[in-house]
Scaffold this motif. Sequence first.
Motif, mmCIF file in Angstrom:
data_model
loop_
_atom_site.group_PDB
_atom_site.id
_atom_site.type_symbol
_atom_site.label_atom_id
_atom_site.label_comp_id
_atom_site.label_asym_id
_atom_site.label_seq_id
_atom_site.Cartn_x
_atom_site.Cartn_y
_atom_site.Cartn_z
ATOM 1 N N UNK A 177 0.856 -1.133 -0.079
ATOM 2 C CA UNK A 177 -0.014 0.063 -0.115
ATOM 3 C C UNK A 177 0.901 1.139 0.075
ATOM 4 N N UNK A 178 0.448 2.182 -0.644
ATOM 5 C CA UNK A 178 1.257 3.484 -0.687
ATOM 6 C C UNK A 178 1.219 4.132 0.656
ATOM 7 N N UNK A 179 0.620 4.023 1.624
ATOM 8 C CA UNK A 179 0.539 4.491 2.915
ATOM 9 C C UNK A 179 1.571 3.563 3.766
ATOM 10 N N UNK A 180 1.967 2.667 3.317
ATOM 11 C CA UNK A 180 3.100 1.782 4.241
ATOM 12 C C UNK A 180 4.527 2.270 3.905
ATOM 13 N N UNK A 181 4.553 2.940 2.589
ATOM 14 C CA UNK A 181 5.987 3.295 2.331
ATOM 15 C C UNK A 181 6.654 4.459 3.274
ATOM 16 N N UNK A 182 5.895 5.078 3.999
ATOM 17 C CA UNK A 182 6.668 5.948 5.080
ATOM 18 C C UNK A 182 7.437 5.304 6.214
ATOM 19 N N UNK A 183 6.664 4.046 6.479
ATOM 20 C CA UNK A 183 7.261 3.084 7.438
ATOM 21 C C UNK A 183 8.310 2.275 6.520
ATOM 22 N N UNK A 184 8.255 1.788 5.798
ATOM 23 C CA UNK A 184 9.468 0.939 5.013
ATOM 24 C C UNK A 184 10.410 1.732 4.852
ATOM 25 N N UNK A 185 10.489 2.894 4.549
ATOM 26 C CA UNK A 185 11.579 3.789 4.114
ATOM 27 C C UNK A 185 11.751 4.720 5.223
ATOM 28 N N UNK A 186 11.466 4.208 6.287
ATOM 29 C CA UNK A 186 12.051 4.911 7.801
ATOM 30 C C UNK A 186 11.787 6.390 7.783
ATOM 31 N N UNK A 187 10.750 7.116 7.267
ATOM 32 C CA UNK A 187 10.649 8.532 7.065
ATOM 33 C C UNK A 187 10.674 9.297 8.234
ATOM 34 N N UNK A 188 11.669 10.362 8.377
ATOM 35 C CA UNK A 188 11.717 11.359 9.362
ATOM 36 C C UNK A 188 11.311 12.898 8.510
#
Length: 424
Positions: free
Chosen positions: A220-231
């Motif tokens: 899912x598009x909204x799981x990408x911040x988690x997978x890329x460890x966004x800060x």
Amino acid sequence: MLINSERSEIDWLLEEAVAADPNDSRAWVNLALLRPTDIDLARPHDAARRAVALAPHDPLALNNYAMVCKEAQDWDEAERMARAACEYAPNGASSRFNLAILRLVRGGYAEGWAGHELRWQGSRELAAGRPAFPKPQWRGEPLAGRTLLLWGEQGMGDLLQFARYVPMLAERVHREGGKLVWNSFPQMGALLSRSLGAHCDLYCAGGPVEALPPYDCEVSLLSLPFLFETRDDTIPGPAAYLAPDPARAAYWRKRLADDAGERRLKVGLAWTGSLTHQRNPFRRVGLERFAQAFAGLHADVAFYSLQPGAQADVEAARAAGFEIADYSAEWPDFDDTAAFVDGLDLVISVCTSAAHLAGALGKRTWVLLDVNPHWVWQLDRRDSPWYPNTTLYRQKQFRDWQPVLDAVSADLAGLARAHREALA
């Protein structure tokens, strides 16, 4: 949805229940639920606190109190209660998800993203559950020789905000020797395919799960911040990552300029989010409030509706003397809306897709936020790490928009004056 009379009946019955048995903690929990008709927090706050006093180990009581504390902007107490709810219900998806949202809205991305992955089990808005795919969910493993399906979820604003991750994801997929297929919402028209589709091996829109192109795993598009460890400092850019259709944008620029030789500051307005969103009664400002706040600015400002399907609101505002143009019937999809927004000088919006569209286009945008904002806007700050050209105007008190509108009106008058002087 319950109408007001039904809500009043329920409140009356709950009041009767706690009067009959003041130690009934579940009755206090139910009385603590925030209603769309509540104009202050006294009843839900007092009831929630009473529920916790009676049942200090009840995760439901603790979680509800945390939710009320958010509305009261008591963020430390809200997080303390949310942590306690998780302690007494360590496997409770709702408590863990609510704690994650608290962390995210306070800028705690490192702690918040993992809990955000529980949204399909913990969010009332996603009660239908995650779509069932025949292939496994991608969790970051190598993609050599595999095709990854990327799909959108939730609302249009979420899609517009997180589409920025497509280039980053595509770079990783292709670097590892895989392929990327992106399935998005048809309501976007050609906006996403034009702006970001070249990064993918295939872009498509809509359709049932069984009609999707071949793939090996999905995310899912909204799981990408988690997978890329966004800060905050690693949010993907650039400031303008969506591009309107050049021909349609030129058409609208010329058409707006030809409207009586329009030289005033051009401002688009969006005053409500989705009517089915559970927090829309608190996020909504209403065109009638905008009309009152901006009534004296018509000499220097031309106002345009960005609210599709709101002709009744527009007609009522016009009848009350507020000049506002409405071309929304000519925008069949978000691509047409983007072309129109590109010709504006400013967008003023509540928390809804119009704010995300303008932000993603890199336009000057002012967003009006209630006391308990969507987590993407964080707290206190006037700027947004997601949209560099966006300014945030925040409520100080629950359901009190007047100081917000006063500030926006004053700033708009100043901007309009500068625009007029620049053209002189």
